[in-house]
Design an enzyme around this catalytic site. Structure first.
Site, PDB file in Angstrom:
ATOM      1  N   THR A 135       2.041   3.085  21.191  1.00 15.38           N
ATOM      2  CA  THR A 135       2.884   2.457  22.116  1.00 15.38           C
ATOM      3  C   THR A 135       2.900   3.220  23.664  1.00 15.38           C
ATOM      4  O   THR A 135       3.475   2.895  24.434  1.00 15.38           O
ATOM      5  CB  THR A 135       4.418   2.507  21.705  1.00 15.38           C
ATOM      6  OG1 THR A 135       4.521   4.008  21.131  1.00 15.38           O
ATOM      7  CG2 THR A 135       4.459   1.922  20.482  1.00 15.38           C
ATOM      8  N   GLY A 136       2.080   4.300  23.770  1.00  8.83           N
ATOM      9  CA  GLY A 136       1.834   4.946  25.152  1.00  8.83           C
ATOM     10  C   GLY A 136       2.509   6.044  25.334  1.00  8.83           C
ATOM     11  O   GLY A 136       2.736   6.709  26.408  1.00  8.83           O
ATOM     12  N   ASP A 162       2.194 -11.610  -2.021  1.00  7.80           N
ATOM     13  CA  ASP A 162       3.292 -12.187  -1.734  1.00  7.80           C
ATOM     14  C   ASP A 162       4.575 -11.666  -2.495  1.00  7.80           C
ATOM     15  O   ASP A 162       5.553 -11.573  -1.870  1.00  7.80           O
ATOM     16  CB  ASP A 162       3.161 -13.787  -1.889  1.00  7.80           C
ATOM     17  CG  ASP A 162       2.109 -14.393  -1.205  1.00  7.80           C
ATOM     18  OD1 ASP A 162       1.851 -14.002   0.001  1.00  7.80           O
ATOM     19  OD2 ASP A 162       1.652 -15.415  -1.647  1.00  7.80           O
ATOM     20  N   HIS A 196      -2.037 -23.275  -2.549  1.00 12.06           N
ATOM     21  CA  HIS A 196      -1.314 -22.195  -2.435  1.00 12.06           C
ATOM     22  C   HIS A 196      -1.010 -21.885  -0.925  1.00 12.06           C
ATOM     23  O   HIS A 196       0.234 -21.924  -0.724  1.00 12.06           O
ATOM     24  CB  HIS A 196      -2.090 -20.930  -2.905  1.00 12.06           C
ATOM     25  CG  HIS A 196      -1.419 -19.672  -2.634  1.00 12.06           C
ATOM     26  ND1 HIS A 196      -0.838 -18.815  -3.597  1.00 12.06           N
ATOM     27  CD2 HIS A 196      -1.065 -18.819  -1.617  1.00 12.06           C
ATOM     28  CE1 HIS A 196      -0.356 -17.771  -3.237  1.00 12.06           C
ATOM     29  NE2 HIS A 196      -0.350 -17.805  -1.855  1.00 12.06           N
ATOM     30  N   GLU A 197      -1.827 -22.033   0.155  1.00 12.93           N
ATOM     31  CA  GLU A 197      -1.465 -22.132   1.420  1.00 12.93           C
ATOM     32  C   GLU A 197      -0.660 -23.421   1.985  1.00 12.93           C
ATOM     33  O   GLU A 197       0.210 -22.975   2.753  1.00 12.93           O
ATOM     34  CB  GLU A 197      -2.768 -22.002   2.402  1.00 12.93           C
ATOM     35  CG  GLU A 197      -3.531 -20.754   2.122  1.00 12.93           C
ATOM     36  CD  GLU A 197      -2.911 -19.298   2.288  1.00 12.93           C
ATOM     37  OE1 GLU A 197      -1.961 -19.360   2.981  1.00 12.93           O
ATOM     38  OE2 GLU A 197      -3.105 -18.317   1.419  1.00 12.93           O
ATOM     39  N   PRO A 215       6.525   4.239  17.716  1.00 12.12           N
ATOM     40  CA  PRO A 215       5.490   3.849  16.756  1.00 12.12           C
ATOM     41  C   PRO A 215       4.050   4.506  17.333  1.00 12.12           C
ATOM     42  O   PRO A 215       3.959   4.606  18.671  1.00 12.12           O
ATOM     43  CB  PRO A 215       5.459   2.447  16.610  1.00 12.12           C
ATOM     44  CG  PRO A 215       6.879   2.227  17.026  1.00 12.12           C
ATOM     45  CD  PRO A 215       7.295   2.994  18.244  1.00 12.12           C
ATOM     46  N   PRO A 216       3.131   4.495  16.681  1.00  9.13           N
ATOM     47  CA  PRO A 216       1.625   4.920  17.180  1.00  9.13           C
ATOM     48  C   PRO A 216       1.059   3.846  18.117  1.00  9.13           C
ATOM     49  O   PRO A 216       1.351   2.508  17.826  1.00  9.13           O
ATOM     50  CB  PRO A 216       0.933   4.967  15.832  1.00  9.13           C
ATOM     51  CG  PRO A 216       2.031   5.330  14.709  1.00  9.13           C
ATOM     52  CD  PRO A 216       3.110   4.435  15.077  1.00  9.13           C
ATOM     53  N   HIS A 267       2.912 -22.473   1.200  1.00  9.07           N
ATOM     54  CA  HIS A 267       3.465 -21.626   2.304  1.00  9.07           C
ATOM     55  C   HIS A 267       3.905 -22.453   3.305  1.00  9.07           C
ATOM     56  O   HIS A 267       5.187 -22.538   4.031  1.00  9.07           O
ATOM     57  CB  HIS A 267       2.646 -20.679   2.709  1.00  9.07           C
ATOM     58  CG  HIS A 267       2.422 -19.432   1.735  1.00  9.07           C
ATOM     59  ND1 HIS A 267       3.375 -18.575   1.226  1.00  9.07           N
ATOM     60  CD2 HIS A 267       1.326 -18.950   1.124  1.00  9.07           C
ATOM     61  CE1 HIS A 267       2.808 -17.714   0.469  1.00  9.07           C
ATOM     62  NE2 HIS A 267       1.632 -18.010   0.432  1.00  9.07           N
TER      63      HIS A 267
END
Length: 670
Positions: free
Chosen positions: A235-236, A529, A454-455, A232-233, A458
């Site tokens: 990562t080194g 969500d 709402h939160e 992935p971008p 969750h």
């Protein structure tokens, strides 16, 4: 002896300037007159008067220009020029334009008969050979000058920094690779590359082979021709290549895949050949091609469907140079990409890229090592807990961790601190994941209540789902484009089960379910969500084979040039039905859990309204200890600082994606 004054060095531009001045003189003087002469303009009537008075010594007619020159006798200069003979010089004359040569000739004949004019009548053809040639060549000279100007302006744009002897438009086919050797190598070594021990070991072996090839050749081993860094971008991958350049001690040619691409036909293939010729001349050497997918993309099976012949010719040249009839003895190719699925299969075969080195996102211990590397130049507080920071950043790449360290230093400097504290780092993680806090954003009481419910939904659902990620913090402070967020500490597991994915979907739907149950209305706050839960359900049904109606089937199609679905319309309808069924079941489950623990949910929502930010210990105080304590929760509870610190936890996917809606940062499973 004392040295004389330093004379300026001769420059060819001086010669150009002298020539331009001479040409300008000839142009503006009509070829130039050597002797000093004076002239004046006069009308045809004045001319007739001058001749009739006997002032003319001779008349020279130019038919092509319909003009004449009347030369004035020395004794009559004052009558014509109103000055003395010494001031007008030798052979002064009067320029006169006329209409008809015949009229001039008749007039002069009459004046000769009357003894008023006894000079000669002469004719001349107006021409300046040099000026005529110059004017005829002027367009050609102009275009040549423009061409030279363009070449000089483009000389810095072609040929690249690594090519010797300067560059110009004629070097457009030369390689742009930058060459590094012992004299101009990078300061980066393998000590600067933290984590990625497996990948580092692979490239270290290549460096060791170049330094001591006899150790391997004595046993019959051959030097690997190429290694492909995949991951992935951030990562080194490029950092590993820079470390190889710093450690190898051999010529290192670095180039990007896009450097092969040019507007001119055949340039890409020419640059490939030139690059390998330079590397062979200095073997043993290493070639590094960053973002190789720009030139190594799979060739199309349908040439009529917009295939780029120039790009394919460049790829063919690269394939031939890497493993063709020619020999590349002593040349190793390193390449990096995060889109290995797009590369041509011929490029990936053994003999071209013998090794595919995976550079993945770092785990907990690797993140700890990466933090230590990036904290070297930072003035940190002595009480900083690096292990806690590593736990707070699951899914972060090396580039993300470097960004956290830099952002923390900026936050500390903004507060005029002498050292960067742990609180600064935690605030930096919050800033990177969720965006900047917007405490000045105006919200109505109803909006704030809706966000809190709402939160809290969750948080409640995730607390009572066995496989849901453990909760760390819930906030209703707007941050970035999100009006509220629930922060979790995701388990770093390699595989996930159907039960775990269903629990995650249920937790995602908890916000919409809470609005429905406790407020009696739903809003756009659950848009993010719903998007994520729907994608997760489709991946379970269509890819993972976790559906009751379509068990053990995967419809993932890797062929990027396929224009047909790998299933029928009947199956597509069945997939839609299964996804709808799965989402509906989890939504009903979320509503039942909220109704069962409604008292605790309402208390949690009221606490959010009052304090705006609550932590896992606040939820535990309301609902009691979580039944399924995960390893992550045990790690958090083992550190007393986590009870009071403003803890924020990363999300592998990055910032929440929502437009003015309530979102949460529940991570997706791989």
């Amino acid at each position: 002896m004392p040295k004389g004054p330093k004379m300026p060095r001769f420059n060819l531009n001086w010669l150009y300037a002298i020539i331009i001045v001479i040409l300008a003189y000839f142009f503006f003087t009509g070829g130039g007159n050597i002797g000093k002469q004076s002239s004046t303009e006069a009308s045809y009537s004045d001319f007739k008067q001058f001749v009739s008075h006997g002032y003319a010594s001779k008349v020279v007619v130019n038919k092509s220009e319909s003009s004449l020159k009347m030369y004035v006798k020395a004794e009559h200069v004052r009558q014509v020029f109103h000055t003395g003979a010494k001031q007008v010089g030798v052979n002064p004359y009067v320029n006169v334009n006329f209409g008809s040569v015949d009229q001039v000739e008749k007039f002069l004949d009459a004046q000769q008969a009357q003894k008023h004019f006894n000079g000669n009548l002469e004719y001349e053809v107006s021409h300046n050979g040099f000026l005529d040639i110059l004017l005829s060549l002027a367009p050609t000279i102009f275009f040549i000058a423009i061409w030279i100007f363009i070449i000089r302006r483009m000389s810095g744009g072609f040929g690249g920094g690594g090519s010797a002897g300067g560059s110009s438009i004629f070097n457009v086919g030369k390689s742009k690779a930058q060459e590094y050797g012992k004299d101009n190598s990078h300061d980066i070594t393998f000590k600067d590359v933290a984590g990625q021990e497996g990948a580092k070991q692979e490239v270290q072996e290549i460096v060791e082979f170049l330094k001591n090839p006899k150790k391997y050749t004595d046993l019959g081993g051959k030097i690997p021709k190429g290694a492909l860094l995949v991951g992935p971008p951030g990562t080194g991958k490029t950092l590993l290549a820079k470390a190889v350049a710093g450690e190898a001690g051999v010529p290192f040619f670095s180039m990007s895949g896009s450097d092969f691409v040019e507007m001119f036909v055949g340039v890409g293939a020419s640059r490939v050949r030139d690059l390998f010729n330079k590397a062979k001349a200095k073997a043993p050497s290493i070639i590094f091609i960053d973002e190789i997918d720009a030139v190594g993309r799979a060739r199309s099976n349908h040439p009529g469907m917009g295939g780029n012949d120039e790009r394919e010719n460049t790829l063919n040249a690269l394939l031939t140079e890497m493993d063709g009839f020619g020999t590349n003895s002593g040349v190793i190719i390193l390449a990096a990409t995060n889109r290995v699925d797009m590369l041509d299969k011929a490029l990936l075969r053994a003999g071209r890229f013998d090794r595919e080195i995976h550079v993945e996102l770092p785990d907990l211990n690797e993140r700890k090592a990466i933090f230590k590397v990036h904290l070297r130049p930072v003035k940190i507080d002595k009480d900083l807990d690096i292990e806690l920071l590593a736990r707070q950043t699951p899914g972060f790449s090396g580039a993300d961790i470097a960004n956290v360290c830099n952002e923390a230093a900026l936050i500390a400097a903004r507060a005029d601190k002498k050292a960067v504290t742990q609180q600064d780092f935690l605030a930096a993680v919050d800033r990177i994941i969720g965006g900047l806090e917007k405490k000045t954003k105006v919200m109505t009481a109803d909006e704030k209540k809706a966000i809190a419910y709402h939160e809290a939904g969750h948080a409640t659902i995730s607390w009572f789902c066995q496989y849901a990620n453990p909760l760390v913090k819930v906030t209703i402070v707007p941050r970035g484009r999100a009006l509220g967020a629930a922060w979790y500490l995701p388990e770093e597991r390699q595989i996930t089960t159907k039960e775990a994915m269903l629990d995650e979907i249920c937790a995602l739907l908890g916000g919409r379910a809470a609005e429905d149950v406790f407020l009696g209305r739903i809003s756009t706050g659950a848009m993010n969500d719903l998007e994520r839960s729907t994608k997760a359900a489709y991946s379970m049904v269509a890819y993972a084979g976790m559906s009751d109606a379509l068990p053990n089937l995967c419809y993932y199609n890797q062929d990027q040039y396929s224009f047909t679905k790998p299933y029928s319309d009947t199956t597509a309808r069945l997939i839609d039905e299964e996804v709808q069924k799965m989402i509906s079941e989890q939504y009903v489950r979320a509503k039942k859990l909220l109704e069962k623990y409604s008292e605790g949910h309402n208390a949690l929502a009221q606490l959010l309204i009052d304090r705006e930010v609550i932590f896992a210990e606040d939820v535990e105080r309301i609902f009691g200890k979580r039944q399924w304590a995960s390893r992550s929760e045990e790690l958090l509870s083992s550190d007393d600082e986590t009870k009071t610190a403003d803890i924020s936890v990363s999300v592998p996917e990055g910032n929440p994606q929502a437009d003015d809606v309530i979102t949460d940062t529940t991570p997706k499973d791989a």
